[in-house]
Motif scaffolding. Structure first.
Motif: not given
Ligand SMILES: Nc1ncnc2c1ncn2[C@@H]1O[C@H](COP(=O)(O)OP(=O)(O)O)[C@@H](O)[C@H]1O
Ligand code: SF4
Ligand SMILES: [Mg+2]
Lengths: 312, 330
Positions: B18, B25, B46-53, B63, B66, B284
């Motif tokens: 991003f 990041v 944990e939350s923020g570890s990049g699972k959703s991404v 999205p 960025p 990150l």
């Molecule tokens: N739309 C976004 N814009 C900028 N940074 C993002 C965005 N989505 C996620 N990130 C970055 O990616 C990191 C990992 O997010 P995410 O995959 O949502 O974590 P989780 O493991 O909780 O699902 C976030 O901490 C953030 O730094």
């Protein structure tokens, strides 16, 4: 129905303010009448005239008489021509109504597509141009734009808008031809704010989780925008359009004078010039009622767009 | 589950970033894992570890701007999803791969009926007219065990509870009989009592149609019950990966052990107190040069702070990225 009844106290309050303010317009109808020859010929004395017009009674009593009349459907008579105010208003109302409706339609036709485009293409050249356009519209007052539309085409091409008003009932085509230019001038100035609001709301909606869901389903951009985003974005835009109602009516009054359209605006101007109190109050009351009805309609239209309101 | 055949999905060295320049990041850094046909893979962290991404990258839903997929391959049914045109990836979304999101409250469109939203993928991908698609949607609502499916079709999301909405999301995901469902913390927002119901339902339905499942969670308790294999993520990287049984019996990465100590074990021993992991999840934007977990790790050494351990095979299908498990440590 309950909503309609709820308007009554507001309307009464508005009537009081209107009644009081109108009498504060400097200048006196009696002086004006006396200075005119034909009345002078009647050899009415100042006292007789005041009495005949009912202006000798205390203000409070005048107000009560006026209100009592309105409750019976009698808005009083013109001080000058003894024509019933209601008749005059009803004659002029459709004209202003038509102008307002066309202007509103024009405004939305300009604002919605450009606002949506601007949001979808955020930060592109297209978005930049669209935003500049809306700032331009916002900066140019409609009386100025109206005047330019009157003046420049006539200088350049010898063209000028038709000033002899034709009723819609008599010749719809000719009538629309006359109305379209003023309505566009009025609509354009209203569209600026709506356009920006549409863009903002659209950007907000496009960030929502359900838009991501729609994309995850494999919908193309067109369906995502038209089916999933637009209706959600329009809910607040409708509120704004409702709030713009007074602006629209105010604008119509100005535009009517520039383009010589015999609507409520022109009626009001003539009445103010002649200090014809019953007409002035009648026009204001009608405008007030119209604004309230528009807001009521806006409230009700939420139900159509937003099921959360509907089932409540 | 061992599949000699080609896996259904193979994520190879995925990097998703991003922003640009100094503020950039790397949310997903060199992540690789496979999902076999019919297999359930859990991604834990944990939350923020990049699972959703990671999940969003697979469907190319990051999205942008960025975000962007910087490098790596996502092989699905023999095609690299990162190379597909927008049109081609649209054909896969909701059709071959479906996704279920975390927030049942906001993931359904408030102004459209549940029926329309469930029927939509069928209308779009199968080109079925609406009445036929709605007919299928009704059956789907039955399959996710909603009573009175007929009237539910005409309801709006706000008339549903969180659990019901998530059932509707599952129905929507199943609509086109996908080969893979990605469920991103599907029960995190729900009542504890409803969580197991929803996960059981999801697992049943996926198994019933030999559909693979990526189950994203921060709850290792969930993993034990539903997953065949587990990918543990920390700071955007995979730190341990193993079959679920193996991971439970033999967690090797200190972070995995920490996660285990912080959830109640299903296999008994309630006498042990739950120990949350000390410290904060990493930022990150400012990851340490060495092991990302080093600032929180009790066993960290100089080497850990200096150099990043690579993911290494430490047993059959068991990989971890920790110096303690790597010969170079000695
Ligand atoms: N739309 C976004 N814009 C900028 N940074 C993002 C965005 N989505 C996620 N990130 C970055 O990616 C990191 C990992 O997010 P995410 O995959 O949502 O974590 P989780 O493991 O909780 O699902 C976030 O901490 C953030 O730094
Ligand atoms: S590499 Fe070092 S700091 Fe990282 S988990 Fe292993 S022991 Fe801890
Ligand atoms: Mg997440």
């Amino acid at each position: 129905m309950r909503r309609l009844l709820a308007l009554i106290p507001t309307l009464l309050f508005a009537s009081l303010i209107v009644f009081a303010t109108v009498r504060m317009i400097p200048g006196d109808v009696i002086d004006m009448m006396l200075s005119q020859n034909d009345l002078a010929a009647d050899k009415l004395s100042r006292e007789q005239l005041v009495q005949a017009l009912g202006l000798d009674k205390p203000m409070a009593e005048q107000y009560l008489i006026w209100i009592a009349g309105i409750l019976k459907g009698d808005f009083g008579q013109s001080l000058w021509q003894s024509t019933p105010v209601l008749e005059l208003v009803l004659q002029r109302l459709p004209v202003t109504f038509e102008l307002g409706v066309i202007a509103l339609a024009v405004g939305l036709v300009i604002a919605l597509p450009i606002g949506v485009y601007s949001a979808v293409r955020q930060d592109t050249v297209g978005d930049f141009l669209a935003r500049s356009f809306s700032i331009l519209l916002l900066a140019v007052p409609s009386f100025w734009m109206g005047t330019m539309v009157m003046v420049f085409p006539s200088i350049w091409w010898g063209w000028s808008p038709e000033v002899n008003y034709v009723k819609f009932g008599d010749d719809p085509i000719q009538n629309l031809k006359q109305m379209i230019v003023p309505a566009m001038v009025l609509g354009a100035s209203l569209s600026a704010v709506t356009m920006r609001m549409t863009r903002t709301m659209m950007l907000e909606v496009l960030r929502q989780d359900y838009i991501r869901t729609a994309r995850a389903k494999g919908l193309n951009q067109r369906l995502v925008i038209m089916r999933h985003a637009l209706r959600n974005a329009l809910i607040p835009v409708i509120t704004l359009v409702g709030l713009q109602a007074p602006l629209l009516i105010g604008g119509a009054i100005v535009i009517e004078q520039i383009f010589v359209i015999p609507g409520m605006g022109l009626l009001l101007l003539e009445a103010v010039n002649q200090r014809d109190y019953p007409i002035i109050t009648g026009v204001f009351l009608t405008v007030g009622l119209a604004v309230m009805l528009i807001n009521l309609m806006v409230d009700l239209s939420y139900g159509l767009l937003d099921p959360r309101v509907r089932t409540r | 589950m061992t599949t000699a055949a080609r896996p259904l999905l193979s994520v190879r060295n995925l990097v998703t970033r991003f922003g640009r320049g100094r503020g950039a990041v790397t949310a997903v850094d060199d992540v690789s894992f496979d999902v076999g046909v019919g297999e359930t893979v859990a991604i834990v962290g944990e939350s923020g570890s990049g699972k959703s991404v990671t999940a969003l990258s697979i469907l190319r839903l990051i999205p942008s701007p960025p975000g962007r997929i910087e490098s790596g391959e996502i092989l699905f049914e023999g095609r690299d999803l990162t190379k597909l045109s927008e049109r081609e990836i649209m054909e896969i979304r909701g059709n071959r791969i479906a996704m279920i999101f975390q927030e049942p409250m906001s993931s359904l469109n408030p102004v459209l009926t549940v029926g329309l939203q469930v029927a939509e993928p069928i209308n779009v991908h199968r080109r079925k007219p609406w009445d036929a698609a709605l007919g299928t949607a009704k059956q789907l609502l039955g399959r996710v065990r909603m009573s009175d499916a007929e009237s539910r079709l005409r309801a709006y999301p706000h008339q549903f509870s969180g659990g019901m909405r998530q059932r509707a999301m599952i129905a929507m995901a199943l609509a086109c009989e996908p080969r893979l469902i990605i469920a991103d913390e599907p029960t995190t927002a729900l009542d504890v009592t409803v969580q197991a119901q929803i996960l059981d339902l999801l697992k049943d339905l996926a198994q019933g149609s030999r559909c693979s499942l990526i189950l994203i969670t921060h709850d290792l308790g969930v993993v034990a019950r539903y997953a065949d294999r587990v990918v543990v993520m920390y700071g955007g990287r995979v730190v341990e990966q193993a079959p679920a049984r193996e991971l439970y019996a033999n967690p090797r990465h200190p972070y995995t052990r920490g996660l285990m100590a912080s959830v109640p074990r299903l296999d008994g021993d309630t006498s042990k107190r739950l120990v949350p992991i000390d410290g904060q999840p990493p930022n990150l934007a400012r990851l340490p040069a060495g092991c990302a977990f080093a600032p929180r790790c009790r066993q960290a050494t100089d080497l850990c702070h200096r150099e990043r351990p690579a993911l290494a095979e430490i047993g059959p299908q068991h990989q971890t990225a920790c110096w303690l498990e790597t010969p170079a440590h000695v």
